[in-house]
Design an enzyme around this catalytic site. Sequence first.
Site, PDB file in Angstrom:
ATOM      1  N   MET A 101       0.880  -1.112   0.083  1.00 45.94           N
ATOM      2  CA  MET A 101       0.020  -0.035  -0.096  1.00 45.94           C
ATOM      3  C   MET A 101       0.855   1.464  -0.106  1.00 45.94           C
ATOM      4  SD  MET A 101      -3.136  -1.323   2.589  1.00 45.94           S
ATOM      5  CE  MET A 101      -1.868  -1.213   3.985  1.00 45.94           C
TER       6      MET A 101
ATOM      7  N   GLY B  21       2.360   1.324   3.958  1.00 45.45           N
ATOM      8  CA  GLY B  21       2.769  -0.292   4.553  1.00 45.45           C
ATOM      9  C   GLY B  21       2.144  -1.137   3.766  1.00 45.45           C
TER      10      GLY B  21
ATOM     11  N   ASP C 280       8.655  -5.816  -6.701  1.00 48.46           N
ATOM     12  CA  ASP C 280       9.184  -6.991  -6.921  1.00 48.46           C
ATOM     13  C   ASP C 280      10.393  -7.437  -5.892  1.00 48.46           C
ATOM     14  OD1 ASP C 280       8.048  -6.883  -9.167  1.00 48.46           O
ATOM     15  OD2 ASP C 280       9.743  -5.571 -10.029  1.00 48.46           O
TER      16      ASP C 280
END
Length: 311
Positions: free
Chosen positions: A219, A223, A250
């Site tokens: 998000m 966090g 990633d």
Amino acid sequence: MAVLTLTLHPAIDQTVTLDRLIPGEVHRARAARQDAGGKGINVASCLADWGVPVTAMGLLGAENAAPFDALFAAKPITDRCQRHPGGTRVNLKLVDASGTTDINMDGAPATPASIETLTATLEAAAAPGDLIILSGSLPPGCPPDIYARLTAALKAGGARVLLDSSGEPLRHALAADLLPDILKPNAHELAEWHGGTDDPQRIAAGLIERGVDLIAVSMGDQGALFLTRQEALHARLSAERVESTVGAGDAMVAGLAAALSEGAGLERIARLSTAFAVGKLGRAGPHLPDQSIIEALAARAEIKAFIGEKQ
């Protein structure tokens, strides 16, 4: 547990750093660099930095494969990528003080023969207990349900599947009878799939009820959420320095895989995944800082358990 990543739509990331991006104006770059990229390639690179043996599979254009060859040679990444005629796409990343502007291209179309050969090779390589990471968008010509079909085949062979995708490939994968074991969407991708703006925790909990073992929802500066059937955690860690946001998601996937390779519980998974993502922000390209820095970040992450209401 062996770890294999699949990248069907890799890219060479051309990152250009500017003082300020102004549409319609002429700019002078402060810096420019090229990195072998694509979501699964980035995951493999970060895992190799952490010392996890990893095999990279995917489709690479033979005309400009040199950056990938150099990355695989520089790090302990086993290269089982398939080369095909033509070039790998080049994506442009424009970085200024406001963030990163992505301009993503389409790569060369995938042929039915190349897809069949690659997926057959992946299914043959995956052993029971292995973690297979399916990442990213699909090239032109690739069937949109390929991740759904691969998930069914790989799970039937006893492998675990971690999916990080969006749009049509994610929709097909989540409409299937057999869902991936692990999902790593961001909040926007999850809401887009769900068709609304519902609480990401509620959407993720519904997928857990349908059989997903672990979901990590990133998000941004809010966090990330980490959910299993038994636990739900919120992790937050501020970045002291941001060199590039490219590949941070990633890196979180790599952190998930690294923690799972340790047999870690959910708190360690949340800490390490968050530390990988934040640590990556301080470096350009698909690379992590030293292990000691990552462990210090993991220890500093704020972890909060929650039930019910969104935190």
